[in-house]
Design a protein around this motif. Structure first.
Motif, PDB file in Angstrom:
ATOM      1  N   LEU A   1       0.819  -1.210   0.000  1.00 34.26           N
ATOM      2  CA  LEU A   1       0.000   0.000   0.000  1.00 34.26           C
ATOM      3  C   LEU A   1       0.855   1.264   0.000  1.00 34.26           C
ATOM      4  N   LEU A   2       1.930   1.266   0.760  1.00 32.09           N
ATOM      5  CA  LEU A   2       2.764   2.459   0.876  1.00 32.09           C
ATOM      6  C   LEU A   2       3.613   2.692  -0.370  1.00 32.09           C
ATOM      7  N   GLY A   3       3.944   1.635  -1.104  1.00 33.83           N
ATOM      8  CA  GLY A   3       4.678   1.798  -2.345  1.00 33.83           C
ATOM      9  C   GLY A   3       6.184   1.802  -2.165  1.00 33.83           C
ATOM     10  N   PRO A   4       6.911   1.938  -3.289  1.00 32.86           N
ATOM     11  CA  PRO A   4       8.368   1.833  -3.242  1.00 32.86           C
ATOM     12  C   PRO A   4       9.036   3.079  -2.663  1.00 32.86           C
ATOM     13  N   TRP A   5      10.271   2.920  -2.253  1.00 33.90           N
ATOM     14  CA  TRP A   5      11.152   4.018  -1.828  1.00 33.90           C
ATOM     15  C   TRP A   5      10.557   4.813  -0.669  1.00 33.90           C
ATOM     16  N   GLN A   6       9.978   4.096   0.274  1.00 40.26           N
ATOM     17  CA  GLN A   6       9.332   4.746   1.407  1.00 40.26           C
ATOM     18  C   GLN A   6      10.298   5.577   2.248  1.00 40.26           C
ATOM     19  N   VAL A   7      11.472   5.033   2.504  1.00 37.57           N
ATOM     20  CA  VAL A   7      12.421   5.681   3.414  1.00 37.57           C
ATOM     21  C   VAL A   7      13.646   6.109   2.624  1.00 37.57           C
ATOM     22  N   SER A   8      14.034   7.361   2.752  1.00 37.88           N
ATOM     23  CA  SER A   8      15.161   7.887   1.984  1.00 37.88           C
ATOM     24  C   SER A   8      16.455   7.168   2.347  1.00 37.88           C
ATOM     25  N   GLY A   9      17.405   7.187   1.414  1.00 30.40           N
ATOM     26  CA  GLY A   9      18.705   6.577   1.665  1.00 30.40           C
ATOM     27  C   GLY A   9      19.413   7.186   2.861  1.00 30.40           C
ATOM     28  N   PRO A  10      19.483   8.531   2.955  1.00 27.65           N
ATOM     29  CA  PRO A  10      20.108   9.128   4.143  1.00 27.65           C
ATOM     30  C   PRO A  10      19.431   8.726   5.444  1.00 27.65           C
ATOM     31  N   ALA A  11      18.099   8.667   5.458  1.00 26.71           N
ATOM     32  CA  ALA A  11      17.389   8.264   6.679  1.00 26.71           C
ATOM     33  C   ALA A  11      17.747   6.832   7.063  1.00 26.71           C
ATOM     34  N   GLN A  12      17.881   5.951   6.089  1.00 28.27           N
ATOM     35  CA  GLN A  12      18.242   4.565   6.394  1.00 28.27           C
ATOM     36  C   GLN A  12      19.631   4.491   7.007  1.00 28.27           C
ATOM     37  N   GLN A  13      20.570   5.251   6.469  1.00 22.08           N
ATOM     38  CA  GLN A  13      21.934   5.206   6.997  1.00 22.08           C
ATOM     39  C   GLN A  13      22.011   5.773   8.416  1.00 22.08           C
ATOM     40  N   VAL A  14      21.370   6.910   8.639  1.00 21.72           N
ATOM     41  CA  VAL A  14      21.395   7.531   9.962  1.00 21.72           C
ATOM     42  C   VAL A  14      20.661   6.651  10.969  1.00 21.72           C
ATOM     43  N   GLY A  15      19.494   6.138  10.581  1.00 18.83           N
ATOM     44  CA  GLY A  15      18.726   5.293  11.484  1.00 18.83           C
ATOM     45  C   GLY A  15      19.460   4.034  11.880  1.00 18.83           C
ATOM     46  N   LYS A  16      20.122   3.401  10.921  1.00 17.89           N
ATOM     47  CA  LYS A  16      20.857   2.171  11.237  1.00 17.89           C
ATOM     48  C   LYS A  16      21.980   2.459  12.236  1.00 17.89           C
ATOM     49  N   ALA A  17      22.702   3.554  12.042  1.00 16.74           N
ATOM     50  CA  ALA A  17      23.777   3.899  12.977  1.00 16.74           C
ATOM     51  C   ALA A  17      23.227   4.119  14.384  1.00 16.74           C
ATOM     52  N   ALA A  18      22.090   4.825  14.480  1.00 16.21           N
ATOM     53  CA  ALA A  18      21.500   5.118  15.786  1.00 16.21           C
ATOM     54  C   ALA A  18      21.033   3.836  16.483  1.00 16.21           C
ATOM     55  N   LEU A  19      20.409   2.947  15.747  1.00 12.88           N
ATOM     56  CA  LEU A  19      19.881   1.714  16.334  1.00 12.88           C
ATOM     57  C   LEU A  19      20.976   0.759  16.787  1.00 12.88           C
ATOM     58  N   LEU A  20      22.150   0.849  16.183  1.00 12.76           N
ATOM     59  CA  LEU A  20      23.251  -0.044  16.530  1.00 12.76           C
ATOM     60  C   LEU A  20      24.145   0.507  17.640  1.00 12.76           C
ATOM     61  N   ASP A  21      24.018   1.795  17.962  1.00 10.18           N
ATOM     62  CA  ASP A  21      24.939   2.443  18.895  1.00 10.18           C
ATOM     63  C   ASP A  21      24.476   2.230  20.336  1.00 10.18           C
ATOM     64  N   GLN A  22      24.808   1.092  20.900  1.00 15.79           N
ATOM     65  CA  GLN A  22      24.321   0.739  22.232  1.00 15.79           C
ATOM     66  C   GLN A  22      24.922   1.623  23.322  1.00 15.79           C
ATOM     67  N   ALA A  23      26.163   2.043  23.179  1.00 17.67           N
ATOM     68  CA  ALA A  23      26.782   2.902  24.189  1.00 17.67           C
ATOM     69  C   ALA A  23      26.041   4.234  24.278  1.00 17.67           C
ATOM     70  N   TRP A  24      25.725   4.827  23.124  1.00 15.76           N
ATOM     71  CA  TRP A  24      24.963   6.091  23.122  1.00 15.76           C
ATOM     72  C   TRP A  24      23.584   5.882  23.728  1.00 15.76           C
ATOM     73  N   GLN A  25      22.956   4.778  23.408  1.00 11.17           N
ATOM     74  CA  GLN A  25      21.615   4.497  23.934  1.00 11.17           C
ATOM     75  C   GLN A  25      21.629   4.400  25.456  1.00 11.17           C
ATOM     76  N   ARG A  26      22.606   3.682  26.017  1.00 10.70           N
ATOM     77  CA  ARG A  26      22.669   3.525  27.478  1.00 10.70           C
ATOM     78  C   ARG A  26      22.891   4.865  28.163  1.00 10.70           C
ATOM     79  N   ALA A  27      23.860   5.631  27.657  1.00  7.56           N
ATOM     80  CA  ALA A  27      24.160   6.925  28.277  1.00  7.56           C
ATOM     81  C   ALA A  27      22.978   7.882  28.149  1.00  7.56           C
ATOM     82  N   THR A  28      22.328   7.878  27.000  1.00  9.82           N
ATOM     83  CA  THR A  28      21.212   8.782  26.769  1.00  9.82           C
ATOM     84  C   THR A  28      20.014   8.418  27.630  1.00  9.82           C
ATOM     85  N   ARG A  29      19.746   7.134  27.774  1.00  9.66           N
ATOM     86  CA  ARG A  29      18.621   6.715  28.606  1.00  9.66           C
ATOM     87  C   ARG A  29      18.804   7.207  30.045  1.00  9.66           C
TER      88      ARG A  29
END
Length: 328
Positions: A215-243
């Motif tokens: 329903l949403l169609g192709p190319w939903q998420v921009s390339g830059p958003a995918q790269q930034v999001g993946k880095a954020a989701l993998l950065d466990q040290a930043w997540q712990r400190a930020t929480r």
């Protein structure tokens, strides 16, 4: 269209000033530091990156997920994937849920959190923000899973919006979203402070995710958003400190309000309270360059996000002192 926070252009148009402190959106003011992008990030069509979904599944604990252009995209699309249904939306809540279910032929009604248990057997779809935006109210995980099972037995859905669950995921049901009828929405905009990248995830059974993807169609998420999001989701040290930092800041905001006779509720990212004179308080803050979220109806109140620095904390405390004196 429902009103939202983050509308600083409206603030400037109405009040002037260039020194705004934006506390209206409930976002982490210390956002994730975006890494450098690959050279072709702006050039290539944004093919879905399986590594992004893998990172999201690991971070949220979900068995299956679909990346979307912010959870708003899913909120608008999900009502189109069902025939007309009886829909209960927990209230008060993020206004876009009720708005879009009502737009697509569903019999949607809003029910207070305290009355949801009595409403679950009288609907085919229930929508719950957990924790709630704007009040911070939470439904226990066991209760949600029971409701999901009861709805699924008659082909229904429980949609759980967990946009603010990152700072305390005790009641998250994302790990059970492989079960029939349970749909969970997650966002990188709030905890990671990356609302501008427009990236969210839907956890559900693969067949429902496939229908939503179609329903949403192709190319939903921009390339830059995918790269930034993946880095954020993998950065466990930043997540712990930020929480940990956000928990301290959230308690500081709660205590600041309490010192001025305001009993707020919320999460580590925001505080909300029912306010007898919300328009006047909103105007009071705006005239001091502080933009807060005004709720004009159901129930009337004010929501504040976290100040970004000590100077902003001082300005907020001063404005609250002045409001308290003027209100006596």
């Amino acid at each position: 269209m429902p009103e939202h926070g983050g509308n600083l252009r409206d603030a400037k148009r109405l009040y002037g000033r260039d020194d705004w402190i934006d506390l209206s959106a409930g976002l982490n003011p210390a956002w994730y530091p975006a890494p450098a992008l690959t050279d072709n990030a702006w050039h290539r069509l944004p093919e879905p990156d399986p590594a992004l979904v893998d990172a999201a599944c690991a971070y949220y604990g979900a068995p299956h997920m679909l990346a979307v252009a912010g959870t708003q995209a899913a909120i608008q699309a999900l009502p189109r994937l069902r025939p007309p249904s009886r829909v209960v939306i927990a209230a008060p809540s993020y206004a876009e849920h009720a708005h879009h279910w009502a737009l697509h032929g569903h019999a949607a009604r809003q029910v207070p959190y305290a009355e949801l248990a009595d409403a679950v057997d009288g609907c085919e779809v229930m929508v719950v923000c957990n924790p709630n935006n704007p009040t911070g109210a939470a439904v226990p995980r066991a209760q949600l899973l029971d409701w999901a099972d009861r709805l699924a037995r008659r082909g229904g859905w429980l949609v759980v919006d967990e946009a603010f669950a990152d700072t305390d995921g005790a009641h998250s049901v994302a790990d059970r979203a492989g079960h029939a009828g349970l749909i969970v929405l997650r966002s990188v905009g709030k905890f990671f402070g990356l609302a501008g990248v427009r990236l969210g995830f839907v956890a559900a059974r693969p067949d429902l995710l496939a229908a939503l993807d179609e329903l949403l169609g192709p190319w939903q998420v921009s390339g830059p958003a995918q790269q930034v999001g993946k880095a954020a989701l993998l950065d466990q040290a930043w997540q712990r400190a930020t929480r940990a930092t956000l928990q301290r800041s959230g308690q500081r905001l709660h205590d600041l309000l309490a010192a001025h006779g305001i009993e707020g509720s919320g999460t580590a990212l925001f505080q909300w309270w029912p306010e007898a004179r919300p328009e006047q308080l909103h105007d009071h803050m705006a005239r001091r360059g502080i933009w807060v979220r005004l709720f004009r109806t159901g129930p009337r109140g004010i929501r504040l996000g976290l100040p970004p620095d000590e100077a902003a904390w001082t300005r907020l405390a001063t404005a609250l002192n002045e409001w308290t004196r003027e209100s006596k």
